[in-house]
Write a protein that holds these residues in place. Structure first.
Motif, short mmCIF file in Angstrom:
data_model
loop_
_atom_site.label_atom_id
_atom_site.label_comp_id
_atom_site.label_asym_id
_atom_site.label_seq_id
_atom_site.Cartn_x
_atom_site.Cartn_y
_atom_site.Cartn_z
N GLU A 69 23.08 0.81 -17.46
CA GLU A 69 22.01 1.80 -17.46
C GLU A 69 22.32 3.00 -16.58
OE1 GLU A 69 17.81 -0.36 -18.08
OE2 GLU A 69 18.90 -1.13 -16.35
N CYS A 79 18.31 8.27 -19.43
CA CYS A 79 16.99 7.65 -19.57
C CYS A 79 15.94 8.27 -18.65
CB CYS A 79 17.10 6.15 -19.29
SG CYS A 79 17.85 5.76 -17.70
N LEU A 80 16.33 9.24 -17.83
CA LEU A 80 15.40 9.80 -16.87
C LEU A 80 14.86 11.15 -17.36
CD1 LEU A 80 17.32 8.97 -13.56
CD2 LEU A 80 15.62 7.59 -14.78
N HIS A 81 14.12 11.80 -16.51
CA HIS A 81 13.47 13.07 -16.85
C HIS A 81 14.49 14.09 -17.36
CE1 HIS A 81 10.49 16.20 -16.70
NE2 HIS A 81 11.19 16.90 -15.84
N GLU A 103 11.11 8.53 -9.76
CA GLU A 103 11.56 8.83 -11.11
C GLU A 103 12.35 7.64 -11.69
OE1 GLU A 103 14.24 12.27 -13.37
OE2 GLU A 103 13.69 12.49 -11.25
N ARG A 158 9.97 4.65 -12.24
CA ARG A 158 9.14 4.83 -13.43
C ARG A 158 9.88 4.37 -14.68
NH1 ARG A 158 4.49 7.82 -14.07
NH2 ARG A 158 3.98 8.44 -16.20
N TYR A 159 11.18 4.66 -14.75
CA TYR A 159 11.97 4.17 -15.88
C TYR A 159 12.09 2.66 -15.82
CZ TYR A 159 16.06 2.56 -18.36
OH TYR A 159 16.90 1.82 -19.14
N CYS A 160 12.39 2.12 -14.62
CA CYS A 160 12.61 0.68 -14.48
C CYS A 160 11.39 -0.12 -14.93
CB CYS A 160 12.94 0.34 -13.03
SG CYS A 160 14.58 0.86 -12.51
N SER A 195 9.15 0.88 -17.21
CA SER A 195 8.60 1.44 -18.44
C SER A 195 8.70 0.49 -19.63
CB SER A 195 9.32 2.75 -18.79
OG SER A 195 10.66 2.49 -19.19
N ASP A 253 9.48 1.58 -22.50
CA ASP A 253 10.68 2.03 -23.22
C ASP A 253 11.89 1.20 -22.80
OD1 ASP A 253 9.32 3.98 -24.57
OD2 ASP A 253 9.79 5.56 -23.13
N ARG A 254 11.94 0.83 -21.56
CA ARG A 254 13.07 0.03 -21.07
C ARG A 254 12.95 -1.43 -21.53
NH1 ARG A 254 14.33 -2.41 -15.12
NH2 ARG A 254 16.60 -2.46 -15.26
N HIS A 272 3.68 -0.15 -15.61
CA HIS A 272 4.15 0.03 -14.24
C HIS A 272 3.49 -1.00 -13.32
CE1 HIS A 272 5.36 3.21 -11.05
NE2 HIS A 272 5.22 2.05 -10.45
#
Length: 314
Positions: free
Chosen positions: A29, A34-36, A146, A149-151, A153, A155-156, A292
């Motif tokens: 990853e 995958c981030l902003h 940031e 937030r992905y971790c 999510s 989406d992940r 989250h």
């Protein structure tokens, strides 16, 4: 005004928290966009390293009077241009740079005298040393959020993956107490003064908090969370929750834990994907997508399971 030591401690703590969040990523990853705005975690780490290096050089120049007349040159490339170039770099190389540049900034802050935390001429502008050091703590904290937030999510994880993760942490917690006798579970401290019984009851109380939110989401009545939010300090909240469960024996604690976890997963199964992504206020100053919160609380369970396993290892 904070002292140089306090500013250095904040820089150190924020960077340690950043790495704690980065450690949640799988190796594959790190290069994923995958981030902003399509950045990868690797590009973000390189970004933090670059600005730590640049701003430390800038502060040193201001302190020594080297930039008083002509200022300090801005970088030739913008952040996106550097991010594109960093895609070809090695993670370990970037990580080593980031560690070194942050440590140099920490050492610089710690070396200052209180009277040096002031404003310095920098060409046509001024540089406030205390404000910039505080900003660099804020800078890395914003980027840590940031990544987190992905971790956390959907989406992940995907819907099924997040459910498996939540369930697995409760299973790991219960696995951690296997083969221990009741006397050990209820009398031997494993987390400060808390016994295993106390830890299980503590985790269950926060599972109940999550369950309360899940059952109402997205139309959450914050008043229903008073049990967890009526005292502002987390230590006081945890002590109150501990007192509430003090009358329960080990069998009762485990029974409540299993019941709450089962109900939590059932409530999860009724939540729509769009509501898992929906942002809201969870009380306690926490807000974000529902996924989250679920990830955060599963992490909480995992951390306490790790404490018990560590205690058993000792």
């Amino acid at each position: 005004m904070p002292t140089p030591s306090e500013l250095a401690d904040n820089l150190e703590r924020s960077y340690a928290d950043f790495w704690k969040t980065l450690s949640l990523l799988e190796a594959e990853e790190r290069d994923r966009p995958c981030l902003h705005e399509g950045w990868s975690p690797k590009a973000l780490l390189a970004h933090v390293a670059f600005w730590d290096n640049y701003q430390t050089q800038r502060m040193m120049a201001a302190l020594n009077g080297e930039s008083a007349t002509h200022g300090f040159a801005r970088p030739d490339e913008d952040n996106d241009e550097r991010a594109a170039a960093d895609a070809a770099r090695n993670w370990d190389e970037i990580a080593a740079d980031a560690d070194a540049y942050r440590q140099r900034m920490i050492d610089f802050a710690r070396s200052l005298r209180q009277d040096q935390l002031t404003s310095y001429a920098e060409g046509e502008r001024h540089l406030d040393l205390a404000k910039l050091l505080a900003h660099m703590t804020k800078h890395v904290r914003e980027h840590e959020q940031e990544v987190y937030r992905y971790c956390a999510s959907l989406d992940r994880w995907g819907r099924d993956g997040l459910r498996r993760f939540v369930a697995a942490q409760s299973n790991h917690l219960l696995d951690s107490i296997g083969a221990l006798d009741e006397t050990t579970l209820t009398t031997v401290p494993v987390c400060g003064v808390w016994t295993v019984r106390d830890v299980i009851a503590h985790v269950t109380a926060w599972d109940e908090y999550t369950l309360t939110i899940l059952r109402q989401w997205p139309n959450l009545d914050l008043a229903s969370l008073t049990r967890w939010t009526e005292s502002g300090r987390l230590e006081e909240i945890n002590q109150r929750l501990h007192t509430e469960s003090a009358h329960l024996d080990m069998i009762e604690v485990l029974d409540v834990a299993a019941t709450v976890h089962r109900r939590l997963l059932r409530a999860y199964d009724r939540i729509r994907d769009e509501d898992l992504r929906r942002e809201g206020d969870f009380g306690l100053g926490l807000r974000g997508p529902l996924s989250h919160l679920l990830f955060f609380m599963a992490q909480h369970t995992a951390e306490h399971a790790a404490e018990i396993w560590e205690w058993r290892g000792r």
